[in-house]
Scaffold this motif. Structure first.
Motif, mmCIF file in Angstrom:
data_model
loop_
_atom_site.group_PDB
_atom_site.id
_atom_site.type_symbol
_atom_site.label_atom_id
_atom_site.label_comp_id
_atom_site.label_asym_id
_atom_site.label_seq_id
_atom_site.Cartn_x
_atom_site.Cartn_y
_atom_site.Cartn_z
ATOM 1 N N ASP A 9 0.840 -1.208 0.000
ATOM 2 C CA ASP A 9 0.000 0.000 0.000
ATOM 3 C C ASP A 9 0.866 1.246 0.000
ATOM 4 N N GLN A 10 1.907 1.242 0.828
ATOM 5 C CA GLN A 10 2.800 2.400 0.901
ATOM 6 C C GLN A 10 3.555 2.589 -0.414
ATOM 7 N N GLU A 11 4.011 1.506 -0.987
ATOM 8 C CA GLU A 11 4.753 1.600 -2.244
ATOM 9 C C GLU A 11 3.859 2.060 -3.394
ATOM 10 N N SER A 12 2.559 1.789 -3.298
ATOM 11 C CA SER A 12 1.638 2.221 -4.359
ATOM 12 C C SER A 12 1.554 3.746 -4.444
ATOM 13 N N VAL A 13 1.836 4.417 -3.339
ATOM 14 C CA VAL A 13 1.836 5.878 -3.328
ATOM 15 C C VAL A 13 2.918 6.396 -4.278
ATOM 16 N N VAL A 14 4.077 5.763 -4.253
ATOM 17 C CA VAL A 14 5.192 6.170 -5.105
ATOM 18 C C VAL A 14 4.984 5.682 -6.532
ATOM 19 N N ASN A 72 4.603 11.193 -1.998
ATOM 20 C CA ASN A 72 4.149 11.684 -3.290
ATOM 21 C C ASN A 72 3.298 12.915 -3.028
ATOM 22 N N PHE A 73 2.654 13.416 -4.045
ATOM 23 C CA PHE A 73 1.814 14.600 -3.916
ATOM 24 C C PHE A 73 0.740 14.557 -4.988
#
Length: 182
Positions: A99-104, A140-141
């Motif tokens: 889930d965290q890596e999906s942000v990037v 990310n943003f």
């Protein structure tokens, strides 16, 4: 060159929390505009000092919070603690490392909270804490409707804890309210 006083402090460390908040809010506003007009160089310049500004603001407010909670400051300041409890973002928790890596992996400027995760409100105190302890490589943003949203991942005891989303200008405004109560 007359009237250049406003340039004198460019790229220097902040001298006060209010100045740091103004600088961060200005940088976020310029970043959002530059990103939305595809001026990537300007966006990069606008965000250059943001990490230092976040760190200065967060350290100052968290130190004040810790002093109040420890009893080192008298009299107690419940108004400041109340200001830290306002909603300042949204948080997906619990999350997996994927889930965290999906942000990037969403790509620059496409950050969103992970789909399917439980989303809860995040207080200003939680936002301060999670940003301070973020996993730097997993952020990310997103720029939407002129707003600049930051998405950061944070771990707890080296395990994935959350993905946090917050509007940078709103964060600055809420931090200023809290700071003014000190």
């Amino acid at each position: 060159m007359p009237n250049t006083e406003f340039l004198v402090r460019a790229n220097l460390p902040p001298i006060s929390v209010p100045n740091a908040l103004d600088d961060l809010r200005d940088a976020s506003t310029l970043f959002a505009y530059a990103w939305s007009t595809n001026d990537i160089d300007q966006a990069a310049r606008a965000s250059k000092n943001a990490p230092k500004l976040f760190d200065f603001i967060i350290s100052s407010l968290m130190r004040a919070r810790d002093d109040l909670k420890s009893g080192a400051v008298n009299p107690p300041n419940p108004a400041f603690l109340t200001a830290l409890s306002v909603i300042a973002g949204k948080m997906a928790t619990p999350v997996s490392r994927a889930d965290q890596e999906s942000v990037v992996s969403a790509g620059h400027g496409n950050g969103h909270l992970p789909s399917g995760a439980t989303i809860v409100d995040a207080t200003l105190e939680q936002v301060l804490n999670k940003v301070k302890h973020q996993v730097a490589r997993m952020q990310n943003f997103r720029v939407s409707g002129g707003q600049h949203f930051m998405l950061i991942s944070a771990d707890k005891n080296r395990n994935p804890d959350c993905v946090l989303e917050f509007d940078v200008v709103d964060f600055c405004n809420k931090c200023r309210v809290a700071y003014d109560l000190l």
